[in-house]
Scaffold this motif. Structure first.
Motif, PDB file in Angstrom:
ATOM      1  N   GLN A  50       0.825  -1.211   0.000  1.00 50.42           N
ATOM      2  CA  GLN A  50       0.000   0.000   0.000  1.00 50.42           C
ATOM      3  C   GLN A  50       0.860   1.263   0.000  1.00 50.42           C
ATOM      4  OE1 GLN A  50      -2.226  -1.405   3.464  1.00 50.42           O
ATOM      5  NE2 GLN A  50      -4.141  -1.128   2.323  1.00 50.42           N
ATOM      6  N   PHE A  51       1.950   1.249   0.761  1.00 49.03           N
ATOM      7  CA  PHE A  51       2.836   2.407   0.767  1.00 49.03           C
ATOM      8  C   PHE A  51       3.557   2.573  -0.573  1.00 49.03           C
ATOM      9  CE2 PHE A  51       2.603   2.038   5.481  1.00 49.03           C
ATOM     10  CZ  PHE A  51       2.142   3.323   5.723  1.00 49.03           C
ATOM     11  N   ILE A  52       3.899   1.467  -1.209  1.00 48.17           N
ATOM     12  CA  ILE A  52       4.513   1.545  -2.539  1.00 48.17           C
ATOM     13  C   ILE A  52       3.523   2.142  -3.535  1.00 48.17           C
ATOM     14  CG2 ILE A  52       5.345   0.181  -4.494  1.00 48.17           C
ATOM     15  CD1 ILE A  52       6.634  -1.720  -2.463  1.00 48.17           C
ATOM     16  N   MET A  53       2.266   1.700  -3.465  1.00 49.83           N
ATOM     17  CA  MET A  53       1.240   2.238  -4.364  1.00 49.83           C
ATOM     18  C   MET A  53       1.001   3.717  -4.083  1.00 49.83           C
ATOM     19  SD  MET A  53      -0.628   1.684  -6.927  1.00 49.83           S
ATOM     20  CE  MET A  53      -1.977   2.517  -7.781  1.00 49.83           C
ATOM     21  N   LEU A  54       1.063   4.108  -2.805  1.00 51.55           N
ATOM     22  CA  LEU A  54       0.953   5.529  -2.458  1.00 51.55           C
ATOM     23  C   LEU A  54       2.065   6.321  -3.143  1.00 51.55           C
ATOM     24  CD1 LEU A  54      -0.098   7.958  -0.772  1.00 51.55           C
ATOM     25  CD2 LEU A  54       1.419   7.184   1.070  1.00 51.55           C
ATOM     26  N   GLY A  55       3.289   5.811  -3.070  1.00 55.08           N
ATOM     27  CA  GLY A  55       4.414   6.482  -3.712  1.00 55.08           C
ATOM     28  C   GLY A  55       4.268   6.559  -5.216  1.00 55.08           C
ATOM     29  N   VAL A  56       3.795   5.461  -5.828  1.00 57.07           N
ATOM     30  CA  VAL A  56       3.594   5.437  -7.282  1.00 57.07           C
ATOM     31  C   VAL A  56       2.528   6.447  -7.694  1.00 57.07           C
ATOM     32  CG1 VAL A  56       2.735   4.029  -9.203  1.00 57.07           C
ATOM     33  CG2 VAL A  56       4.375   3.057  -7.576  1.00 57.07           C
ATOM     34  N   ALA A  57       1.396   6.456  -6.979  1.00 56.34           N
ATOM     35  CA  ALA A  57       0.299   7.368  -7.313  1.00 56.34           C
ATOM     36  C   ALA A  57       0.700   8.824  -7.085  1.00 56.34           C
ATOM     37  CB  ALA A  57      -0.932   7.026  -6.478  1.00 56.34           C
ATOM     38  N   PHE A  58       1.420   9.085  -5.989  1.00 50.75           N
ATOM     39  CA  PHE A  58       1.883  10.444  -5.696  1.00 50.75           C
ATOM     40  C   PHE A  58       2.848  10.928  -6.773  1.00 50.75           C
ATOM     41  CE2 PHE A  58       5.084  13.208  -3.583  1.00 50.75           C
ATOM     42  CZ  PHE A  58       4.262  14.271  -3.280  1.00 50.75           C
ATOM     43  N   THR A  59       3.744  10.049  -7.200  1.00 52.91           N
ATOM     44  CA  THR A  59       4.705  10.406  -8.249  1.00 52.91           C
ATOM     45  C   THR A  59       4.001  10.631  -9.582  1.00 52.91           C
ATOM     46  OG1 THR A  59       6.439   9.134  -7.137  1.00 52.91           O
ATOM     47  CG2 THR A  59       6.785   9.661  -9.467  1.00 52.91           C
ATOM     48  N   PHE A  60       3.060   9.763  -9.917  1.00 54.32           N
ATOM     49  CA  PHE A  60       2.314   9.885 -11.171  1.00 54.32           C
ATOM     50  C   PHE A  60       1.566  11.213 -11.239  1.00 54.32           C
ATOM     51  CE2 PHE A  60      -1.828   8.487 -13.353  1.00 54.32           C
ATOM     52  CZ  PHE A  60      -1.405   8.930 -14.601  1.00 54.32           C
ATOM     53  N   THR A  61       0.833  11.543 -10.179  1.00 50.15           N
ATOM     54  CA  THR A  61       0.075  12.787 -10.193  1.00 50.15           C
ATOM     55  C   THR A  61       0.995  14.006 -10.124  1.00 50.15           C
ATOM     56  OG1 THR A  61      -0.217  12.504  -7.793  1.00 50.15           O
ATOM     57  CG2 THR A  61      -2.044  11.846  -9.203  1.00 50.15           C
ATOM     58  N   GLY A  62       2.004  13.924  -9.260  1.00 52.39           N
ATOM     59  CA  GLY A  62       2.906  15.067  -9.103  1.00 52.39           C
ATOM     60  C   GLY A  62       3.657  15.403 -10.373  1.00 52.39           C
ATOM     61  N   MET A  63       4.175  14.391 -11.047  1.00 49.50           N
ATOM     62  CA  MET A  63       4.965  14.659 -12.250  1.00 49.50           C
ATOM     63  C   MET A  63       4.077  14.927 -13.466  1.00 49.50           C
ATOM     64  SD  MET A  63       8.340  12.277 -11.730  1.00 49.50           S
ATOM     65  CE  MET A  63       9.339  13.238 -12.852  1.00 49.50           C
ATOM     66  N   SER A  64       2.821  14.528 -13.394  1.00 48.23           N
ATOM     67  CA  SER A  64       1.883  14.937 -14.444  1.00 48.23           C
ATOM     68  C   SER A  64       1.662  16.445 -14.373  1.00 48.23           C
ATOM     69  CB  SER A  64       0.551  14.200 -14.286  1.00 48.23           C
ATOM     70  OG  SER A  64       0.692  12.828 -14.560  1.00 48.23           O
ATOM     71  N   ILE A  65       1.703  16.984 -13.149  1.00 46.40           N
ATOM     72  CA  ILE A  65       1.590  18.441 -12.989  1.00 46.40           C
ATOM     73  C   ILE A  65       2.892  19.129 -13.378  1.00 46.40           C
ATOM     74  CG2 ILE A  65       1.241  20.317 -11.332  1.00 46.40           C
ATOM     75  CD1 ILE A  65      -1.308  18.777 -11.987  1.00 46.40           C
ATOM     76  N   THR A  66       4.032  18.657 -12.863  1.00 43.61           N
ATOM     77  CA  THR A  66       5.296  19.356 -13.094  1.00 43.61           C
ATOM     78  C   THR A  66       5.779  19.233 -14.541  1.00 43.61           C
ATOM     79  OG1 THR A  66       6.607  17.446 -12.359  1.00 43.61           O
ATOM     80  CG2 THR A  66       5.985  19.061 -10.696  1.00 43.61           C
ATOM     81  N   ALA A  67       5.789  18.009 -15.060  1.00 43.02           N
ATOM     82  CA  ALA A  67       6.281  17.800 -16.426  1.00 43.02           C
ATOM     83  C   ALA A  67       5.221  18.115 -17.467  1.00 43.02           C
ATOM     84  CB  ALA A  67       6.753  16.351 -16.592  1.00 43.02           C
ATOM     85  N   GLY A  68       3.947  17.887 -17.120  1.00 38.99           N
ATOM     86  CA  GLY A  68       2.864  18.092 -18.068  1.00 38.99           C
ATOM     87  C   GLY A  68       2.243  19.470 -17.987  1.00 38.99           C
ATOM     88  N   TYR A  69       1.417  19.679 -16.966  1.00 36.39           N
ATOM     89  CA  TYR A  69       0.720  20.963 -16.814  1.00 36.39           C
ATOM     90  C   TYR A  69       1.692  22.140 -16.848  1.00 36.39           C
ATOM     91  CZ  TYR A  69      -3.913  19.181 -15.360  1.00 36.39           C
ATOM     92  OH  TYR A  69      -5.163  18.614 -15.311  1.00 36.39           O
ATOM     93  N   HIS A  70       2.815  22.009 -16.128  1.00 34.29           N
ATOM     94  CA  HIS A  70       3.697  23.149 -15.935  1.00 34.29           C
ATOM     95  C   HIS A  70       4.683  23.345 -17.086  1.00 34.29           C
ATOM     96  CE1 HIS A  70       6.838  25.358 -13.256  1.00 34.29           C
ATOM     97  NE2 HIS A  70       6.060  26.214 -13.889  1.00 34.29           N
TER      98      HIS A  70
END
Length: 378
Positions: free
Chosen positions: A43-63
């Motif tokens: 569950q903690f690994i999935m938390l890290g994966v989901a956090f990274t996916f959403t965060g970098m979608s904002i930084t690399a994508g949106y931004h």
């Protein structure tokens, strides 16, 4: 005569409810569930994966991709970022980029900047989204005409709400079913991940404008902060970003933590990203030297003795800029001729010798300048 207080914009209750409920579940529900049921490594690994996916979608994508056009990406990567942005619940690409472009154009202007840091930490962090401060701003997204031609941007904008529901409930539910703990997945991968993603992103609008250093410019409130870079996939080098906003990098040195930059660069090796924009070295170095000169002039008093010191500092600074201009012009000329295969063997050797000599002179002048600056940085 009574002075009339300006009328406050109406409260955006949907935003208030979303931020309040998600934070309450993350802050109260997560510890309670951990105490009574516990979370495991998967569950903690999935938390890290989901956090990274959403965060970098904002930084690399949106931004960096859509707001600043710092590089180009193929359709597969764009779709991934569009889905990750919906999963992050930070509004559509079109809406987010419109706000951000206004922020850069009018940074720190309380009347125009959507999340001006001059209005305080709370406002720039989250307050600007709790009331309808931006009324009538998004009628036609005039500052995003280019994005309105992007089919993936407009697809995500049109179906933003369904995509938000699908990702924010669908992904945790699927993981929960496969893992055997649906409620734990909803709490940790759904709510807790969302709150972490929201507030680390919001830190760039708030903390990154009040906490850190300003090595490149003091014309706005943006600051470089390595700790914030750790939380935001490299976005913490905000002083650099606000003066060189179209650079695909935020952390320009190899030792600076910027996984968004590494992702974009790695994508270029396999054809997912192209046309990566980089600020010329000369502009970066000049900005840094100029900022140091400004700081030294401000620090020194106006006594006769310090006036002489300022003159010496200015002299060495002018010499540094002259060396920079000569060296970088020669370097550009050399590589242009080399690329066009216009250099004969003896010409290449001669130019290389000249370039090396100019590089040595620049290094010596750089050493002189920074040593002198350090001696006055009391």
């Amino acid at each position: 005569m009574d002075s009339q207080q300006p009328k406050q914009p109406k409260v955006l209750w949907l935003n208030v409810i979303v931020f309040t409920v998600t934070f309450a579940v993350a802050a109260i529900g997560t510890p309670l569930w951990a105490w009574h049921h516990g979370f495991d490594l998967a569950q903690f690994i999935m938390l890290g994966v989901a956090f990274t996916f959403t965060g970098m979608s904002i930084t690399a994508g949106y931004h960096r991709l859509w707001s600043h056009k710092a590089y180009e990406a193929n359709s597969v990567l764009k779709v991934i970022f569009a889905l990750g942005g919906a999963f992050a619940i930070q509004n559509s690409i079109l809406h987010w980029a419109s706000d951000h472009r206004i922020h850069h154009r009018h940074v720190d202007d309380n009347d125009v900047d959507p999340y001006s840091a001059n209005r305080g930490f709370w406002y720039s962090h989250i307050g600007w989204m709790l009331r309808d401060y931006q009324r009538n701003r998004y009628a036609d997204y005039t500052n995003c005409r280019d994005l309105q031609k992007d089919k993936i941007v407009m697809w995500q904008h049109k179906y933003y709400l369904p995509l938000v529901l699908l990702t924010n409930f669908g992904i945790p539910l699927v993981f929960g079913v496969l893992h055997g703990d649906i409620w734990g997945a909803l709490i940790l991968i759904g709510f807790t991940r969302l709150v972490l993603n929201h507030h680390t992103t919001f830190f760039i609008n708030s903390l990154a404008h009040i906490w850190g250093k300003q090595p490149y410019t003091n014309k706005n409130s943006a600051r470089d902060n390595g700790f914030l870079a750790l939380l935001t996939f490299g976005e913490g080098y905000h002083n650099f970003h606000h003066i060189f906003e179209n650079d695909y990098r935020n952390g320009i040195h190899w030792w600076q933590f910027d996984p968004t930059k590494w992702l974009i660069k790695a994508g270029s090796w396999v054809g997912l990203t192209t046309k990566l924009r980089i600020t010329p070295e000369e502009r970066i170095e000049k900005a840094k030297a100029t900022m140091l000169l400004t700081r030294l002039k401000t620090r020194l008093s106006v006594s006769d003795e310090n006036q002489r010191r300022i003159q010496l500092i200015q002299f060495e600074y002018d010499a540094l800029l002259a060396r920079m201009t000569d060296y970088y012009a020669m370097k550009k000329r050399f590589f242009d001729l080399k690329k066009r295969r216009l250099l004969k063997k003896y010409e290449r050797a001669d130019l290389l010798n000249q370039l090396q000599k100019m590089k040595s002179e620049l290094q010596q002048q750089r050493k002189t300048w920074y040593s002198l600056a350090a001696s006055y940085s009391y």
